[in-house]
Structure formats: structure tokens, C-alpha cells
Motif scaffolding. Sequence first.
Motif, PDB file in Angstrom:
ATOM      1  N   THR A  62       0.862  -1.174   0.000  1.00 21.00           N
ATOM      2  CA  THR A  62       0.000   0.000   0.000  1.00 21.00           C
ATOM      3  C   THR A  62       0.904   1.231   0.000  1.00 21.00           C
ATOM      4  OG1 THR A  62      -0.093   0.154   2.406  1.00 21.00           O
ATOM      5  CG2 THR A  62      -1.758  -1.243   1.337  1.00 21.00           C
ATOM      6  N   PRO A  63       0.373   2.424  -0.230  1.00 14.32           N
ATOM      7  CA  PRO A  63       1.223   3.616  -0.216  1.00 14.32           C
ATOM      8  C   PRO A  63       1.998   3.790   1.090  1.00 14.32           C
ATOM      9  CG  PRO A  63      -0.840   4.129  -1.268  1.00 14.32           C
ATOM     10  CD  PRO A  63      -0.982   2.733  -0.705  1.00 14.32           C
ATOM     11  N   VAL A 111      -3.403   6.012 -10.304  1.00 14.90           N
ATOM     12  CA  VAL A 111      -2.972   4.708  -9.818  1.00 14.90           C
ATOM     13  C   VAL A 111      -1.961   4.878  -8.686  1.00 14.90           C
ATOM     14  CG1 VAL A 111      -3.376   3.557 -12.021  1.00 14.90           C
ATOM     15  CG2 VAL A 111      -1.104   4.464 -11.508  1.00 14.90           C
ATOM     16  N   LYS A 112      -1.842   3.842  -7.874  1.00 12.12           N
ATOM     17  CA  LYS A 112      -0.861   3.857  -6.786  1.00 12.12           C
ATOM     18  C   LYS A 112       0.499   3.482  -7.353  1.00 12.12           C
ATOM     19  CE  LYS A 112      -4.208   2.525  -3.277  1.00 12.12           C
ATOM     20  NZ  LYS A 112      -5.384   2.372  -4.127  1.00 12.12           N
ATOM     21  N   ILE A 113       1.494   4.270  -7.011  1.00 10.65           N
ATOM     22  CA  ILE A 113       2.878   4.011  -7.416  1.00 10.65           C
ATOM     23  C   ILE A 113       3.677   3.880  -6.131  1.00 10.65           C
ATOM     24  CG2 ILE A 113       4.885   4.869  -8.669  1.00 10.65           C
ATOM     25  CD1 ILE A 113       2.843   6.635 -10.292  1.00 10.65           C
ATOM     26  N   GLY A 143      -4.035  -0.374  -9.000  1.00 11.17           N
ATOM     27  CA  GLY A 143      -5.214   0.445  -9.207  1.00 11.17           C
ATOM     28  C   GLY A 143      -5.871   0.173 -10.539  1.00 11.17           C
ATOM     29  N   PRO A 144      -7.026   0.805 -10.771  1.00 10.09           N
ATOM     30  CA  PRO A 144      -7.773   0.577 -12.011  1.00 10.09           C
ATOM     31  C   PRO A 144      -7.313   1.487 -13.145  1.00 10.09           C
ATOM     32  CG  PRO A 144      -9.067   1.946 -10.557  1.00 10.09           C
ATOM     33  CD  PRO A 144      -7.797   1.594  -9.807  1.00 10.09           C
ATOM     34  N   ASN A 187       3.681  -4.965 -12.118  1.00  9.25           N
ATOM     35  CA  ASN A 187       2.496  -4.322 -12.672  1.00  9.25           C
ATOM     36  C   ASN A 187       1.241  -5.045 -12.204  1.00  9.25           C
ATOM     37  OD1 ASN A 187       0.534  -3.062 -14.152  1.00  9.25           O
ATOM     38  ND2 ASN A 187       1.609  -3.188 -16.097  1.00  9.25           N
ATOM     39  N   GLN A 188       0.598  -4.513 -11.176  1.00  5.39           N
ATOM     40  CA  GLN A 188      -0.648  -5.071 -10.642  1.00  5.39           C
ATOM     41  C   GLN A 188      -1.860  -4.243 -11.055  1.00  5.39           C
ATOM     42  OE1 GLN A 188      -0.348  -5.650  -6.389  1.00  5.39           O
ATOM     43  NE2 GLN A 188       1.694  -6.549  -6.550  1.00  5.39           N
ATOM     44  N   LEU A 189      -1.704  -3.420 -12.091  1.00  2.01           N
ATOM     45  CA  LEU A 189      -2.822  -2.594 -12.569  1.00  2.01           C
ATOM     46  C   LEU A 189      -3.933  -3.491 -13.074  1.00  2.01           C
ATOM     47  CD1 LEU A 189      -0.816   0.177 -14.439  1.00  2.01           C
ATOM     48  CD2 LEU A 189      -1.888   0.334 -12.181  1.00  2.01           C
TER      49      LEU A 189
END
Length: 147
Positions: free
Chosen positions: A67-68, A101-103, A114-115, A140-142
Motif C-alpha cells: 500500500t502507499p 494509480v498507486k505508485i 489500481g484501475p 504491474n498489478q494494474l
Amino acid sequence: MNTAKFVLLLPLSIAAAAGCDRAEGTTRSDGNPAVPGEIAQRANNPTPTAADNTGKNDRDRDPAALTPGDQGENEADRTITQKIRQAVIANDALSMSAKNVKIITTGQVVTLRGPVKSDKEKADIAAIAVAIPGVQRVDNQLEVDVD
């Protein structure tokens, strides 16, 4: 303006200024008065559907999921995340979802979550991340949003 016209127009202008419409006298479920147009909006959308993020929330509770809050605090990780975010934001071809998106960078390994709207956006963001100097690997979990 003569007095007769003034007396006749005064009540009309007061009513208009007060925002009179069919919502007058009705209240919301929270007890506050309804605002103009709200009754029509409720008639068009009688039962709002609650968002169901149960699956995503369960996924984010997994201790292995980044998570961030897991963002690396060293300068190299922060710089990598900053440069990726700047490049993503600067890309006008990406949707607002893609720009949000979360980076997460930890140990120079970038995780993208994220989506996004399409497979192209997913690939474009990953390509941006890979191109940043110092990145060792991109996870890459997008997720392509089908909605």
C-alpha cells in the motif's frame, strides 16, 4: 417605475429570490430541507446503489499487498516514485483513473496498483515506470476496469 407596478412585481421577485419550486416543504432523509431540483433527481434515481468494494478491501488487507504506506523513505525510492508520477500526469492520453494509480517504490522495485481503462493504459504506465533511471523491476498489478 410607478407604485402599482412595483407593488405587483415585488412579491414575484421575492419568490424568485427565495428559490421557490416543488421541493419547497420537503425534507431530505437527514432532516435538512430539499434544494431545488433535488426532488426530480430523486425521482430519476430512486434507489442509489452502494459501492461494493468488498473484494478490493479484502485484497488490500493481505499482509503481502503493498500500500502507499509501504513507500520507501530513502531518497532513491522517493525520486523514482516522483518521476513516474510526473510522467504519468504529463501524459494527456491517459484517463483520470490511470493518472490516479498507486505508485509504490521500495528498494527501487516499483509496484503499480489500481484501475485503468484499457490494456493500453496498463502497458503505457508500466513502460513509463521501466524507463525511469534507477528502477530495477516493475510489478504491474494494474487492473483493467471493465465498467
